[in-house]
Scaffold this motif. Sequence first.
Motif, PDB file in Angstrom:
ATOM      1  N   THR A  48       0.829  -1.204   0.000  1.00  0.00           N
ATOM      2  CA  THR A  48       0.000   0.000   0.000  1.00  0.00           C
ATOM      3  C   THR A  48       0.864   1.254   0.000  1.00  0.00           C
ATOM      4  N   PHE A  49       0.547   2.172  -0.925  1.00  0.00           N
ATOM      5  CA  PHE A  49       1.113   3.523  -0.931  1.00  0.00           C
ATOM      6  C   PHE A  49      -0.014   4.481  -0.539  1.00  0.00           C
ATOM      7  N   GLN A  50       0.098   5.125   0.617  1.00  0.00           N
ATOM      8  CA  GLN A  50      -0.946   6.054   1.033  1.00  0.00           C
ATOM      9  C   GLN A  50      -1.000   7.262   0.103  1.00  0.00           C
ATOM     10  N   LYS A  51       0.167   7.795  -0.264  1.00  0.00           N
ATOM     11  CA  LYS A  51       0.251   8.898  -1.225  1.00  0.00           C
ATOM     12  C   LYS A  51       1.424   8.600  -2.143  1.00  0.00           C
ATOM     13  N   VAL A  52       1.110   8.040  -3.297  1.00  0.00           N
ATOM     14  CA  VAL A  52       2.162   7.615  -4.200  1.00  0.00           C
ATOM     15  C   VAL A  52       2.856   8.830  -4.824  1.00  0.00           C
ATOM     16  N   SER A  53       4.144   8.699  -5.086  1.00  0.00           N
ATOM     17  CA  SER A  53       4.928   9.791  -5.682  1.00  0.00           C
ATOM     18  C   SER A  53       5.648   9.276  -6.925  1.00  0.00           C
ATOM     19  N   ARG A  54       6.246  10.213  -7.666  1.00  0.00           N
ATOM     20  CA  ARG A  54       6.953   9.831  -8.886  1.00  0.00           C
ATOM     21  C   ARG A  54       8.134   8.903  -8.574  1.00  0.00           C
TER      22      ARG A  54
END
Length: 305
Positions: free
Chosen positions: A184-190
Motif C-alpha cells: 500500500t502507498f498512502q500517497k504515491v509519488s513519482r
Amino acid sequence: MFVSVALLIVIQSAAVVPVTVTSRSPGVEVHEFLDAELSCEFRTENDKNPRIEWKKIDKDVSFVYYDGHFIGPFHGRAEIKGATVRLHRVTQTDAGKYRCEVSAPQDTITLGETNVTLTVLVPPHTPSCDVPSSALTGSLVQLRCRDRHSIPAAVYTWFKDNRALPIQLPNATYTIDEKTGVLTFQKVSRADAGQYYCEARNGVGPGKSCSGTRMQIDDLNEAALISGVLLLALLLFLGALGGVCAHRHGLFSRHRGRSFWIPQCHGAAHISSQNLHRTEHIQNSGYSHPPKEPQDFKHTQSFML
C-alpha cells in the motif's frame, strides 16, 4: 496370610489390561504425492483377534478400513500392518482427521480409539499479482499478490526493479502486509514508479514469483482540473439560464393536447407567435368553416353553367 492375598490381588490387577489404543504420531505432515503413515497401536486384555476400523472424520464420518478391506478412494492405494495404515501418494483431498478404533468384545472395556490428523503440504504456486499500470501522484495505490493453493499459507515479498522491499523501513512511503500480500502507498509519488513483482514462499518448496509489471506515476495537472470543473459549471449554468428564459417567453406551448417547441427568433418569431395565438383564438371561439359535401360541390358547378 493377609500379605499373600493382597499381593495376589495386586498381581491380578496388574494382569488386567483392558483394550488401549495409542498413536506414535497423532499429527502427521507429509508433502503432496508422497506416502503418509497413520500410526495406531493397541493392547488387549483377553481378545487376541480384535476388530480394527479406520474412519475419516469430516462433516460426515466415512469408512477408510472396514471388515478387513479399504473402502472407496482408499481401495488399491493403502495398506495396513497391525493397525497402522500407510496411504500412497496423498493429495489435498486426503488431508483431515482420521480415527483408529479397536473393538475387543472379550475385554472388560470393549472399545478403544485414537485420532490422527494428516496435513498434506503443498509448495507455492505462481501467485496472481495485481499491479496498476499507472497512477496519479498523491493518490492511494494498492498492489495485491495472492497464492490460494500453498499449504501452509504463503508469505509474500514484493520486489521493485529486482530489489526486495523491506517489510519495515523508517520513513518508508509504503506498507507491506506479508500475510495478505498487499503493498500500500498512502500517497504515491513519482519516486515510486518502477517495475514490481511478488514472490510467494511457505518453506515447503521453492518460492514462486509472478511476472513483473511496470507502474507509471503521472503528475496531477491541478490547473487543468480546475479549469475543466469551472467550464463544466459554466455550461450547466448557461443551460439552466436558457431553460428559464425559454419558459418565460413561451417557447414551450400546448396545441390540441400535444407539446410543440416553436423557435422564436427576432421579428419573424414574434409574428409567428401572433399568428399562432390568433389561430388558437378562432378555434377556441367555436367558429369553423362549413363542410363541403359532394352534392354541394356539384350544385355549384351547375349553377355556374
